[in-house]
Design an enzyme around this catalytic site. Structure first.
Site, PDB file in Angstrom:
ATOM      1  N   GLY A  76       0.733  -1.253   0.154  1.00  0.00           N
ATOM      2  CA  GLY A  76       0.000   0.136  -0.042  1.00  0.00           C
ATOM      3  C   GLY A  76       0.859   1.402   0.063  1.00  0.00           C
ATOM      4  O   GLY A  76       0.442   2.310  -0.736  1.00  0.00           O
ATOM      5  N   THR A  77       2.207   1.272   0.730  1.00  0.00           N
ATOM      6  CA  THR A  77       2.707   2.170   0.601  1.00  0.00           C
ATOM      7  C   THR A  77       3.407   2.533  -0.659  1.00  0.00           C
ATOM      8  O   THR A  77       3.294   3.712  -1.128  1.00  0.00           O
ATOM      9  CB  THR A  77       3.994   1.955   1.702  1.00  0.00           C
ATOM     10  OG1 THR A  77       3.337   1.780   2.929  1.00  0.00           O
ATOM     11  CG2 THR A  77       5.022   3.274   1.542  1.00  0.00           C
ATOM     12  N   CYS A 320       6.351   7.341  23.272  1.00  0.00           N
ATOM     13  CA  CYS A 320       7.310   6.463  23.952  1.00  0.00           C
ATOM     14  C   CYS A 320       7.023   5.046  23.140  1.00  0.00           C
ATOM     15  O   CYS A 320       7.832   4.205  23.482  1.00  0.00           O
ATOM     16  CB  CYS A 320       6.866   6.270  25.510  1.00  0.00           C
ATOM     17  SG  CYS A 320       5.067   5.888  25.818  1.00  0.00           S
TER      18      CYS A 320
END
Lengths: 375, 75
Positions: A76-77, A320
């Site tokens: 998809g990227t 984090c």
């Protein structure tokens, strides 16, 4: 080989869904039948070509587009990079891409790599104002507008079909978060999807380019069946992805209604049972299966870890939990709390018992993590 | 400024936790500030103010150039 049974507590379908049952048999059969080079004229080649054409037609049919508008990519990227940068390369005006502040990082990275970007801010639920998109797109140096179909982190559906652009400014839509689950919006010149988010295999992206769009390949070309694709096609995976997409579209009325109701339960119970929590994103016009909330004074990594210990898999946009130690740009653009963040997304077969089990343990986990810092 | 919390070395969510712990150390109407290099605080301090009914005054810089997020206690 037996059918896969996803863990009941896997509440992270937006990261990856297990293979849809409809895709499994297709994949296994195609592994034997679809190995050959679809450009070759010999019999195995013709067989592979037939399967590739079938996959393309099934995908086009499921999405309501033409078969020659469908290109399979390795992710998809990559479909996003190709779709957006191809419109930039074909742009009649400048190389500025106007995009929402909450686009997926694939869009942001593509803009950074091959264009100049201009962000459109979003409101508190993460939605752009179509009039503001239009106003920014008027500038002569703007070549392309990029707007996602729905947000991948908070689920808010964007007003893609209501963005009225100048006639020579094409729209790219990253539809990865919604493809299969929701019908495609209207108005785009190019769009992208990702099979592992709808229950197809990983390694399959879908690039859609409208027949009349000014799209030029932004990367080196290749000599494949489809001129927009590069590299040897993974035909078994592509065919399985198409089978999963067809199945997801066929069952989405039932699945979406169930998911929408289950997410309503999570939104309601989390807000009522966890003190100092912010449930974010549009409560109504949203992806059916996804909800995000942030818990004050809670370390996101601790929350992910404690939920995992109790069998629940969730994603988090907290700093984090990110390799970059920066908070999610989506939450930041919305101005909502970024720490203690949970993104929950339902798998296809999720039940009321699954979401109740999650909601039952959450308040105690949050209280325990807060107690570690004396709050 | 009635109270300045030195959270320079702290990571998210500790600066906001410090803010929550020390709110009651200042009188209603007074200012307190969190000084931190944690980038999440730029979003999380205003969000905290909204959730807890306090006023986010703004962000400036401390003497050493570290970002300082200023809050007014309303209740």
């Amino acid at each position: 080989m037996t059918g896969s049974v996803p863990a009941q507590g896997d509440l992270d379908s937006a990261s990856a869904a297990p293979l849809h049952p409809a895709a499994r048999e297709v994949l296994l059969a195609a592994l034997d039948r679809g190995y050959a080079d679809p450009r070759r004229l010999h019999r195995p080649g013709r067989e592979a070509r037939l399967l590739l054409d079938n996959a393309r037609e099934a995908t086009a049919d499921a999405l309501g587009v033409r078969a020659d508008e469908v290109t399979f990519t390795p992710s998809g990227t990559h479909a996003t990079h190709l779709g957006l940068l191809g419109l930039v390369r074909g742009a009649r005006r400048g190389d500025v891409v106007v995009h929402s502040a909450v686009e997926h990082s694939a869009v942001r990275h593509a803009v950074e790599w091959g264009a100049r970007g201009e962000e459109v801010p979003v409101d508190a639920v993460g939605r752009v104002d179509p009039a503001e998109v239009r106003a920014r797109a008027e500038r002569p140096e703007v070549g392309v507008v990029a707007l996602q179909s729905a947000n991948h982190e908070v689920g808010t559906v964007q007003p893609v079909g209501r963005v009225d652009l100048p006639p020579d400014v094409p729209l790219f839509t990253d539809a990865c978060a919604s493809m299969g689950r929701l019908a495609l919006p209207s108005g785009w010149a190019a769009a992208a999807g990702s099979a592992h988010k709808w229950g197809g295999p990983a390694g399959v992206g879908v690039l859609l380019v409208r027949t009349r769009a000014r799209w030029r390949n932004p990367f080196p070309g290749d000599d494949r069946v489809d001129e927009r694709s590069t590299g040897f096609e993974n035909i078994p995976a592509v065919l399985a992805a198409a089978a999963a997409l067809q199945a997801v579209v066929a069952e989405r009325e039932e699945v979406n209604a169930r998911h929408h109701g289950l997410v309503d339960v999570v939104r309601r119970r989390v807000a009522a049972e966890v003190p100092d929590v912010e449930v974010v994103g549009d409560p109504v016009r949203r992806l059916p299966h996804l909800v995000t909330f942030s818990c004050l004074y809670v370390d996101g990594e601790a929350l992910v870890t404690e939920l995992d210990r109790r069998g629940f898999g969730i994603a988090s946009g907290s700093a984090c939990t990110a390799s970059t130690l920066t908070p999610s740009h989506v939450l930041e653009a919305m101005g909502v709390l970024t720490h203690g963040n949970v993104r929950l997304s339902l798998q296809r077969d999720a039940t009321r018992a699954d979401v109740d089990a999650f909601c039952d343990v959450l308040p105690e986990i949050v209280a325990e993590i807060r107690s570690r810092v004396g709050l | 400024m009635s109270l300045e919390l030195d959270c320079r070395a702290m990571l998210c969510p500790m600066p906001v936790i410090e803010l929550g712990r020390h709110l009651a150390d200042v009188e209603v109407g007074e200012l307190l500030a969190v000084v931190t290099h944690d980038v999440a605080a730029a979003v999380d301090v205003p969000a905290w103010c909204r959730m807890k009914g306090q006023e986010y005054v703004g962000t400036d810089v401390a003497d050493d150039g570290a970002p300082r997020h200023v809050v007014r206690r309303l209740g």
